[in-house]
Write an enzyme that holds these catalytic residues in place. Structure first.
Site, PDB file in Angstrom:
ATOM      1  N   GLY A 131      34.822  23.887  22.860  1.00  0.00           N
ATOM      2  CA  GLY A 131      34.817  24.890  23.916  1.00  0.00           C
ATOM      3  C   GLY A 131      36.204  25.032  24.499  1.00  0.00           C
ATOM      4  N   GLU A 363      35.500  32.460  29.483  1.00  0.00           N
ATOM      5  CA  GLU A 363      36.957  32.645  29.399  1.00  0.00           C
ATOM      6  C   GLU A 363      37.726  31.582  30.181  1.00  0.00           C
ATOM      7  OE1 GLU A 363      38.623  36.565  29.323  1.00  0.00           O
ATOM      8  OE2 GLU A 363      36.668  37.478  28.924  1.00  0.00           O
TER       9      GLU A 363
END
Length: 379
Positions: A131, A363
């Site tokens: 991630g 994001e």
């Protein structure tokens, strides 16, 4: 310092409000329940120029700047965060990456289709086991003559199934090497490229999120964006702009939740008076409004700096961090003001509450934003 709303911003805000009332509000609950990605809505947004806000007119876009872009996302997100999220991801990630790093041939091939929403765009960086640790990605491209053969998977990809084209960052060098990754633009229908499982999400349910699967996917070298090895560096620059998008998304959700709570507090009566007259509620509203205003200032400051070509690494991270956390707090307080009704789907508070949380994760998590900010401070 003067922050004055421009005529273009007012025009876009009015246009989005009218569009939302006609095309989003009537069906947004249905989309949320069924997790339907309403492609037709984005085609209509493309007709209005909102799917290529930052794309120059010569490539079929609207040719606006970040102030107009932030306004469009925030106004959409006041209505439905899912629509705001998909509009932002299409503009800032896929389209934005090609605009920033594509060659002239690539820009002329893809930008007109993306700017009008003839094509929907996706962008792939995240993987199942990497991630925030994107440097350790395991999706690999190996050169074979004029082609590169890609194997691996990406996940949490907005428009992974419905997208017509995706910009994907894959490893072409050593693990952990920031210059060992390359960006490819890959069209739907390319052999070996497919969508995987669709995520069943807490919120933002009308914004499609799926896996991307690569099985001996052969991509010609002409599909490389920039140079081999520049993919990770490009992605970090794209995310600087992307964080402004998520700040705007967060701002819109927070303002929508505040507007709903304020209106309800004036309509709901207890002890023969509106609950807004009670200090406990009035002070909540004051805190919510103050935080939304502060988030707005940070977001538009970052947008203004981006417009002027300045480095926004720290400022975009600050805007994203603060606005996303404010969005969660304001949505939480909105549910509280609605009371029991805030916990039901008959009122808007619960959806703002569910949608807001993604803003602190997507994001770059809040923790990653703090890392970006602190590193900029300590240079």
């Amino acid at each position: 310092m003067e922050l004055k709303t421009t005529e273009n911003q007012r025009m876009i805000a009015d246009m989005v409000r009218d569009f939302g009332a006609k095309h989003i509000k009537p069906k947004m609950r249905e989309w949320d329940e069924s997790q339907e990605f309403p492609v037709e809505v984005f085609k209509k947004l493309g007709e209005l120029g909102l799917m290529g806000v930052l794309v120059p007119a010569e490539y079929g876009g609207s040719g606006f700047g970040y102030l107009e872009y932030v306004t469009a996302i925030a106004e959409l997100s006041k209505i439905d965060g899912s629509i705001g999220l998909s509009m932002a991801a299409h503009n800032s990630l896929c389209t934005g990456h090609i605009l920033a790093f594509g060659n002239e041939e690539q820009k002329r091939k893809y930008l007109p289709k993306l700017a009008t929403a003839e094509w929907i765009g996706a962008w792939g960086l995240t993987e199942p086991n990497t991630g925030s640790d994107a440097g350790n990605m395991r999706t690999v491209a190996v050169q074979d003559g004029d082609y590169w053969v890609i194997n691996g998977a990406k996940n949490f990809i907005t428009h992974g199934k419905s997208g017509n084209v995706a910009v994907v960052i894959v490893r072409t060098g050593e693990v952990g090497d920031s210059h060992g990754m390359t960006a490819f633009v890959i069209e739907k229908g390319t052999e070996g490229f497919s969508a995987g499982r669709k995520e069943d999400k807490l919120g933002m349910r009308a914004s499609e999120t799926t896996e991307l699967i690569f099985q001996d996917c052969r991509v010609h070298k002409d599909q490389i964006l920039g140079e081999v090895g520049d993919g990770f560096v490009q992605a970090m620059k794209v995310l600087d702009g992307g964080r402004i998008s998520i700040a705007a998304l967060s701002l819109g959700i927070a303002q929508g939740a505040l507007d709903a709570a304020l209106a309800y507090s004036k309509e709901r009566h207890q002890f023969n008076k509106p609950i807004s007259s009670f200090q406990g509620i009035a002070f909540k509203l004051a805190d919510m409004a103050t935080e939304v205003e502060a988030a707005s200032l940070l977001t538009y400051q970052a947008a203004d700096m981006k417009n002027r070509g300045l480095n926004v690494n720290k400022e975009s991270a600050m805007a994203k961090l603060y606005a996303s956390e404010v969005s969660v707090r304001v949505a939480n307080e909105a549910v509280q003001i609605f009371g029991g009704y805030g916990f039901t789907k008959d009122y808007p508070a619960e959806k703002y509450y569910r949608d807001a949380k993604l803003c602190t994760i997507g994001e770059g998590t809040s923790e990653i934003q703090k890392l970006v900010i602190s590193r900029a401070m300590l240079k």
